[in-house]
Design an enzyme around this catalytic site. Structure first.
Site: not given
Ligand code: ADP
Length: 412
Positions: A211, A387, A183, A94, A214-215, A244, A9
């Site tokens: 989810h 993931e 995601h 990923r 951080n994001g 963000r 990833n």
């Protein structure tokens, strides 16, 4: 030593990796290499089923170097239950952006590599690192098949009303401006895992999945198919995140360009790196630090956390209405799995959707678990984000390895 699947990833300046047994699908070890800038100073962390966390400073400047370091580390620690590189029979990556071209995982060949490179314009921080990791893995493991698993693929099932923006239609047809959603590997995993936990067929379930790392993104999943999501053309849309902004009045962006002279480049930086929890609090993007600051009376830290919860709650409401009803609400990723305070704040008021939190369960939960009260109409689940496992399952499925039936991937 059994044959294994390597999964990779590639983040913007990190490489997460793991090994899974090809026959059983069991996780053998997982690790991360983190670096920033050109200094070459990085840290490798590795854990395995019979391996206490192993940490080591390493010299890494690129994703290619990181793949080599990761492979060496796994070979060197193989007596501690990781498989040696020579036993790796498949590699799964990923890949963040698959555009409209990749709606399923694929075996990587020259054509796939070229297409991922062309999509880099839409994901400049993520697709190029994945390509570098693919090239490095091919050099280190010649002839070993590699599979790309896309973060956007799970959202290829969105209906047009969910992916077309209310802009001139030609922006969609001529420029490809549309919602993609991100995601997706995490959302797909959580949907499958929720069905397992609830012991019900996925095709019968309506799920809202949050989810929160951080994001952050939330999705509505009906019968295993994504029908709505908060992230959009880019991962900047939707929920408030660590740094963000999430969704905004687009008029703000026009105003600060016209009256304050901000350039598009400055705006891009501010919206991605100086907004969200960090921008509002002025303290941190990390929820742990914000919770401590809020407890110590820091008003802007409290405001940031309140706004965060409020926006997630509003999105859950909207997604639940899209679905018509909710069988389970799922929390996953760093904040979703670990912050009982954030979960409690989000769930305040969700009783109207049949979602009632059990506060004791919430404060002592160890994922994966149900934290809804006994009398709650619908369930509230906390699921560990995996993931890595999802990429391993997909790799196994595409290559028809012996473990290809270790997960129900039909909806992905
Ligand atoms: P990424 O999106 O980078 O994969 P993660 O899913 O690992 O991120 O989430 C990282 C975030 O999780 C951190 O920024 C932090 O805010 C939050 N987090 C991690 N552990 C805790 C904790 N124990 N309590 C509250 N928040 C936590």
């Amino acid at each position: 030593m059994s044959a294994s699947i390597l999964i990779i990833n590639s983040g913007s300046s990190s490489l997460k990796f793991g090994l899974f047994a090809a026959d059983s699908g069991d996780s053998l070890c997982r690790g991360i290499i983190d670096w920033a800038g050109e200094t070459g100073h990085a840290e490798l962390r590795l854990t395995g089923s019979s391996l206490a966390e192993f940490k080591q400073p390493v010299a890494v400047r690129t994703h290619g170097e990181a793949v080599d370091v990761a492979l060496r580390a796994m070979v060197e620690t193989s007596p501690l239950n990781a498989a040696p590189a020579s036993q790796i029979i498949a590699v799964g990556h990923r890949v963040v952006h698959g555009g409209t071209l990749f709606i399923k995982s694929v075996l990587i060949d020259e054509r796939v590599r070229t297409a991922i490179a062309e999509l880099a314009a839409l994901a400049p921080l993520h697709n190029p690192p994945a390509l570098a990791a693919i090239a490095a893995a091919e050099a280190a493991l010649p002839g070993v098949p590699q599979v790309a698993v896309f973060d956007t693929a799970f959202f290829s099932s969105l209906p047009p009303k969910a992916f077309v923006y209310p802009l001139p239609y030609e922006w969609f047809t001529d420029w490809g401006v549309r919602r993609f959603g991100f995601h997706g590997i995490s959302h797909a995993y959580c949907a499958q895992r929720a069905a397992e936990i609830l012991d019900r067929p996925l095709r019968d379930l309506r799920l809202v999945i949050c989810h929160l790392g951080n994001g952050c993104s939330a999705s509505a999943v009906s019968g295993g198919q994504a029908v709505a999501t908060t992230m959009g053309f880019t991962p900047l849309d939707g929920l408030m995140m660590g740094t963000r902004s999430g969704s905004l009045d687009p008029g703000i962006l026009l105003d600060v360009q016209q009256r304050r002279g901000l350039t598009a480049e400055t705006l891009k930086h501010v919206l991605n790196h100086e907004s969200g929890l960090l921008g509002v609090s002025g303290v941190a993007s990390d929820v742990r630090q914000l919770e401590s600051a809020a407890q110590a009376g820091h008003a802007r830290a409290s405001l940031a956390l309140e706004m965060f919860a409020d926006r997630v709650r509003s999105s859950i409401g909207a997604l639940a209405v899209t679905l018509g009803s909710v069988d389970a609400l799922v929390f996953t990723a760093g904040v979703g799995e670990n912050s009982s305070g954030v979960r409690a704040a989000i769930c305040e008021g969700l009783e109207c959707l049949g979602l009632r939190l059990d506060h004791d369960r919430n404060s002592s939960v160890r994922p994966d678990a149900d934290i809804a009260s006994q009398d709650s109409v619908s369930r509230i689940l906390v699921i560990e984000s995996r993931e890595d496992l999802m990429v391993a399952r997909e790799t196994s499925r595409i290559l028809r390895l012996p473990s290809h039936d270790f997960g129900d991937c039909d909806n992905f």
